[in-house]
Structures are given as C-alpha cells and as structure tokens.
Design a protein around this motif. Sequence first.
Motif, mmCIF file in Angstrom:
data_model
loop_
_atom_site.group_PDB
_atom_site.id
_atom_site.type_symbol
_atom_site.label_atom_id
_atom_site.label_comp_id
_atom_site.label_asym_id
_atom_site.label_seq_id
_atom_site.Cartn_x
_atom_site.Cartn_y
_atom_site.Cartn_z
ATOM 1 N N GLU A 46 7.446 5.019 -11.856
ATOM 2 C CA GLU A 46 7.344 5.354 -10.434
ATOM 3 C C GLU A 46 8.743 5.532 -9.855
ATOM 4 O O GLU A 46 9.642 4.749 -10.100
ATOM 5 N N VAL A 47 8.890 6.600 -9.083
ATOM 6 C CA VAL A 47 10.162 6.884 -8.428
ATOM 7 C C VAL A 47 9.925 6.847 -6.930
ATOM 8 O O VAL A 47 9.073 7.552 -6.414
ATOM 9 N N LYS A 48 10.632 5.968 -6.251
ATOM 10 C CA LYS A 48 10.505 5.870 -4.800
ATOM 11 C C LYS A 48 11.657 6.634 -4.162
ATOM 12 O O LYS A 48 12.816 6.357 -4.456
ATOM 13 N N PRO A 49 11.319 7.570 -3.270
ATOM 14 C CA PRO A 49 12.395 8.322 -2.626
ATOM 15 C C PRO A 49 13.150 7.449 -1.629
ATOM 16 O O PRO A 49 12.650 6.428 -1.164
ATOM 17 N N ASP A 50 14.345 7.858 -1.320
ATOM 18 C CA ASP A 50 15.158 7.198 -0.320
ATOM 19 C C ASP A 50 14.400 7.190 1.014
ATOM 20 O O ASP A 50 13.669 8.121 1.320
ATOM 21 N N SER A 51 14.560 6.149 1.822
ATOM 22 C CA SER A 51 13.827 6.039 3.089
ATOM 23 C C SER A 51 14.117 7.208 4.030
ATOM 24 O O SER A 51 13.275 7.584 4.845
ATOM 25 N N SER A 52 15.300 7.805 3.933
ATOM 26 C CA SER A 52 15.616 8.942 4.800
ATOM 27 C C SER A 52 14.730 10.147 4.479
ATOM 28 O O SER A 52 14.385 10.928 5.360
ATOM 29 N N VAL A 53 14.338 10.289 3.203
ATOM 30 C CA VAL A 53 13.446 11.384 2.816
ATOM 31 C C VAL A 53 12.084 11.185 3.467
ATOM 32 O O VAL A 53 11.504 12.116 4.030
ATOM 33 N N LYS A 54 11.596 9.954 3.427
ATOM 34 C CA LYS A 54 10.311 9.642 4.054
ATOM 35 C C LYS A 54 10.361 9.952 5.549
ATOM 36 O O LYS A 54 9.442 10.560 6.100
ATOM 37 N N LYS A 55 11.465 9.561 6.216
ATOM 38 C CA LYS A 55 11.600 9.807 7.653
ATOM 39 C C LYS A 55 11.610 11.301 7.959
ATOM 40 O O LYS A 55 10.978 11.746 8.915
#
Length: 184
Positions: A46-55
Amino acid sequence: MNEERYRDATETWETIVFPKEVFERSPLEASLEDIFHRFGIASLSEVKPDSSVKKRILSKVLNKENEDADFLFIRKSDSPWKKSAFPGVEYKILNKDNHRNTITLLIRMEAGAVFPGHSHGSAEDCLLISGDLHIAGTVLKAGDFHRANAGSLHKKFSTSAGAEFLIVSGTSDFAESEKYFSKI
C-alpha cells in the motif's frame, strides 16, 4: 476504382504485418494474463500519498461540486408524480434546501379533491399555477399567491376544477406531514 484497390492493398498489408495468429490472444492466454495482472496488483504494498495530494484532490472535487451546485434544473419529465395519502392528490419534490431549511414541491389535485387541515410551524408560500383552490374562505385562481405564516392553521382546502400549485415550506413542517407524503 483506385480507392477500392488502395483499400484492398491496405487491408492486405495489415493482415501481413499484424497476422491474427500473432496478435490475437486465445481465451486461455487472456485468462492467464488476467491472473498474472491480478497477482501483480495484489502483491503491491500500500502506498499512501502525501497529505497535500489528498487536499488538492478534495479541493478540486469540492469546487467541482460547488460549480455544479450553482444551478438546479428539473425538467417537467424528470420526475414522476407521486401519490399522496389522499385520493386525487399527487406531488413532486423539486428541491430540499438544507441551508434555508425549506422544501419546494408541486402539488396537483384532481377536481373535487380535498387536502386535510394542518398547522404551520414555519411559513408556507403557495403559488397557484392552474385551476382553482379554496383556502380559508377564499378562492384562488391561476397566478394567485397565498402565504400561511408560521403558527397558522389551515383548515381543509379543496378544488372544484382541479389545481396545480407550487409550495415552499419549512422542512420541519414537511417532515411532520410525512403521513401525507412519502419520505424524501
């Protein structure tokens, strides 16, 4: 004539360069390739994107929703009429506005139909589109407007020739009258 020859030459060229035996997969090959891809995907960590990408993604989605929410269009044929609990009375919910706590609906009554008395916890606006409506000792005709203020009580109202009217009411009043209308 020359176009037909050219088309035939193109088709012949394609069959030579891309023979079906080489480029078409058999059902077994397709199944094995599908299994291979599924195994490959399942084995990835699993790869979690950086929180800025989610925002950024959420911002774009929310802004798109806001763009679409600027306007609401309902065509006459978009939603069917629903039967109420009363003979000859049908309705369509056009909008529920959670910010203003209002609901907008169309009500249609057949000739001779009666709607029972009810109270108003909030104001209710009524614009008669067609027909006649007998409310509080007054006969409304097409184009007439009626407002019932918060705290008022409507006795039963009826129509002689039939009526279609627009209602804007508080959602709490509508929720209390769910015995008359189905839930939103």
